[in-house]
Design a protein around this motif. Structure first.
Motif, PDB file in Angstrom:
ATOM      1  N   VAL A   2     -24.028  24.082  53.974  1.00  0.00           N
ATOM      2  CA  VAL A   2     -25.391  24.105  53.440  1.00  0.00           C
ATOM      3  C   VAL A   2     -25.784  22.675  53.090  1.00  0.00           C
ATOM      4  O   VAL A   2     -24.935  21.842  52.761  1.00  0.00           O
ATOM      5  N   LYS A   3     -27.059  22.404  53.186  1.00  0.00           N
ATOM      6  CA  LYS A   3     -27.574  21.085  52.810  1.00  0.00           C
ATOM      7  C   LYS A   3     -27.680  21.037  51.282  1.00  0.00           C
ATOM      8  O   LYS A   3     -28.317  21.882  50.668  1.00  0.00           O
ATOM      9  N   PHE A   4     -27.064  20.029  50.714  1.00  0.00           N
ATOM     10  CA  PHE A   4     -27.064  19.812  49.278  1.00  0.00           C
ATOM     11  C   PHE A   4     -27.878  18.556  49.005  1.00  0.00           C
ATOM     12  O   PHE A   4     -27.454  17.451  49.335  1.00  0.00           O
ATOM     13  N   PRO A   5     -29.080  18.689  48.432  1.00  0.00           N
ATOM     14  CA  PRO A   5     -29.966  17.529  48.255  1.00  0.00           C
ATOM     15  C   PRO A   5     -29.378  16.495  47.292  1.00  0.00           C
ATOM     16  O   PRO A   5     -28.715  16.848  46.316  1.00  0.00           O
ATOM     17  N   LEU A   6     -29.635  15.230  47.584  1.00  0.00           N
ATOM     18  CA  LEU A   6     -29.174  14.136  46.738  1.00  0.00           C
ATOM     19  C   LEU A   6     -30.335  13.588  45.915  1.00  0.00           C
ATOM     20  O   LEU A   6     -31.467  13.513  46.390  1.00  0.00           O
ATOM     21  N   LYS A  40     -34.626  11.521  40.478  1.00  0.00           N
ATOM     22  CA  LYS A  40     -35.680  11.673  41.479  1.00  0.00           C
ATOM     23  C   LYS A  40     -35.081  12.179  42.793  1.00  0.00           C
ATOM     24  O   LYS A  40     -34.037  11.713  43.231  1.00  0.00           O
ATOM     25  N   ALA A  41     -35.778  13.107  43.417  1.00  0.00           N
ATOM     26  CA  ALA A  41     -35.331  13.654  44.694  1.00  0.00           C
ATOM     27  C   ALA A  41     -35.391  12.583  45.773  1.00  0.00           C
ATOM     28  O   ALA A  41     -36.277  11.725  45.765  1.00  0.00           O
ATOM     29  N   THR A  42     -34.436  12.622  46.684  1.00  0.00           N
ATOM     30  CA  THR A  42     -34.445  11.729  47.839  1.00  0.00           C
ATOM     31  C   THR A  42     -34.576  12.587  49.088  1.00  0.00           C
ATOM     32  O   THR A  42     -34.507  13.814  49.009  1.00  0.00           O
ATOM     33  N   LYS A  43     -34.730  11.942  50.227  1.00  0.00           N
ATOM     34  CA  LYS A  43     -34.799  12.682  51.483  1.00  0.00           C
ATOM     35  C   LYS A  43     -33.399  12.986  52.016  1.00  0.00           C
ATOM     36  O   LYS A  43     -33.252  13.640  53.034  1.00  0.00           O
ATOM     37  N   HIS A  44     -32.376  12.524  51.344  1.00  0.00           N
ATOM     38  CA  HIS A  44     -31.004  12.635  51.837  1.00  0.00           C
ATOM     39  C   HIS A  44     -30.265  13.833  51.260  1.00  0.00           C
ATOM     40  O   HIS A  44     -30.627  14.362  50.220  1.00  0.00           O
ATOM     41  N   TYR A  45     -29.210  14.204  51.964  1.00  0.00           N
ATOM     42  CA  TYR A  45     -28.401  15.351  51.554  1.00  0.00           C
ATOM     43  C   TYR A  45     -26.967  15.178  52.021  1.00  0.00           C
ATOM     44  O   TYR A  45     -26.664  14.367  52.895  1.00  0.00           O
ATOM     45  N   LEU A  46     -26.097  15.935  51.392  1.00  0.00           N
ATOM     46  CA  LEU A  46     -24.737  16.125  51.884  1.00  0.00           C
ATOM     47  C   LEU A  46     -24.708  17.519  52.470  1.00  0.00           C
ATOM     48  O   LEU A  46     -25.435  18.401  52.016  1.00  0.00           O
ATOM     49  N   GLU A  47     -23.889  17.741  53.454  1.00  0.00           N
ATOM     50  CA  GLU A  47     -23.688  19.094  53.951  1.00  0.00           C
ATOM     51  C   GLU A  47     -22.335  19.546  53.427  1.00  0.00           C
ATOM     52  O   GLU A  47     -21.317  18.902  53.678  1.00  0.00           O
ATOM     53  N   SER A  96     -26.822  12.885  55.547  1.00  0.00           N
ATOM     54  CA  SER A  96     -27.977  12.292  56.215  1.00  0.00           C
ATOM     55  C   SER A  96     -28.119  10.816  55.865  1.00  0.00           C
ATOM     56  O   SER A  96     -29.120  10.200  56.229  1.00  0.00           O
ATOM     57  N   LEU A  97     -27.150  10.244  55.187  1.00  0.00           N
ATOM     58  CA  LEU A  97     -27.220   8.842  54.789  1.00  0.00           C
ATOM     59  C   LEU A  97     -27.176   7.925  56.010  1.00  0.00           C
ATOM     60  O   LEU A  97     -26.703   8.321  57.074  1.00  0.00           O
ATOM     61  N   GLU A  98     -27.652   6.712  55.847  1.00  0.00           N
ATOM     62  CA  GLU A  98     -27.702   5.756  56.950  1.00  0.00           C
ATOM     63  C   GLU A  98     -26.312   5.318  57.390  1.00  0.00           C
ATOM     64  O   GLU A  98     -26.097   5.029  58.564  1.00  0.00           O
ATOM     65  N   ASP A  99     -25.372   5.253  56.457  1.00  0.00           N
ATOM     66  CA  ASP A  99     -24.001   4.860  56.792  1.00  0.00           C
ATOM     67  C   ASP A  99     -23.365   5.947  57.639  1.00  0.00           C
ATOM     68  O   ASP A  99     -23.651   7.130  57.476  1.00  0.00           O
ATOM     69  N   GLU A 100     -22.468   5.534  58.536  1.00  0.00           N
ATOM     70  CA  GLU A 100     -21.746   6.494  59.354  1.00  0.00           C
ATOM     71  C   GLU A 100     -20.883   7.373  58.454  1.00  0.00           C
ATOM     72  O   GLU A 100     -20.266   6.896  57.503  1.00  0.00           O
TER      73      GLU A 100
END
Length: 160
Positions: free
Chosen positions: A16-20, A26-33, A85-89
């Motif tokens: 599941v997508k877990f918002p960061l 503040k909400a970001t556009k990124h998430y962890l799965e 979804s972070l920019e880092d690999e």
């Protein structure tokens, strides 16, 4: 009632997508799965955690024992994260660094992965949490970096 109406291990193995959020909340556009604590990956990591904690308790030096315990807990939490979804690999070392540098994520990941309702999805109900579940498709999600192609890709909204 059908057997599929019950929570199953298969559902726990779907991410599941877990918002960061920023440290300010503040909400970001990124998430962890993340996976459920019922996932096969976490169950194996939990066994290793128990062994690592037992070994750490044998350490006489307080600081060394603290580091061993922290490392064991981070390793178990890392087993729950299958992408981001972070920019880092997305790599094991990058994930380990993130969990060390943002320790608040450990508790957040633990709470979300323990919430079985997040992993039991109905296609017809929208989510008010913003969390979405992914299927086990081998297609990669646009913009998401994953540990393996066998992880999930299609998003579905979570039930409330």
């Amino acid at each position: 009632m059908k057997a599929s109406d019950f929570y199953t291990r298969e559902k726990g193995n779907k991410g599941v997508k877990f918002p960061l959020y920023t440290p300010e909340g503040k909400a970001t556009k990124h998430y962890l799965e993340i996976l459920s604590v019922d996932s096969d990956a976490f169950q194996m990591a939990q066994s290793e955690l128990q062994r690592d904690l037992a070994a750490a308790n044998l350490e006489k030096d307080k600081l060394a024992r603290f580091e061993l315990v922290r490392e064991a807990k981070n390793k178990a939490a890392a087993a729950l994260v299958i992408g981001w979804s972070l920019e880092d690999e997305f790599t094991d070392s990058a994930l380990k660094e993130l969990l060390l540098e943002a320790p608040q994520l450990l508790d957040q990941i633990d709470r979300a992965s323990s919430n079985r309702a997040l992993f039991f999805v109905s296609d017809s109900k929208p989510s008010s949490t913003g969390l979405a579940v992914s299927s086990n498709s081998t297609k990669s999600r646009k913009g998401a970096k994953k540990r393996s192609a066998s992880s999930s890709s299609k998003s579905k909204k979570q039930p409330v």
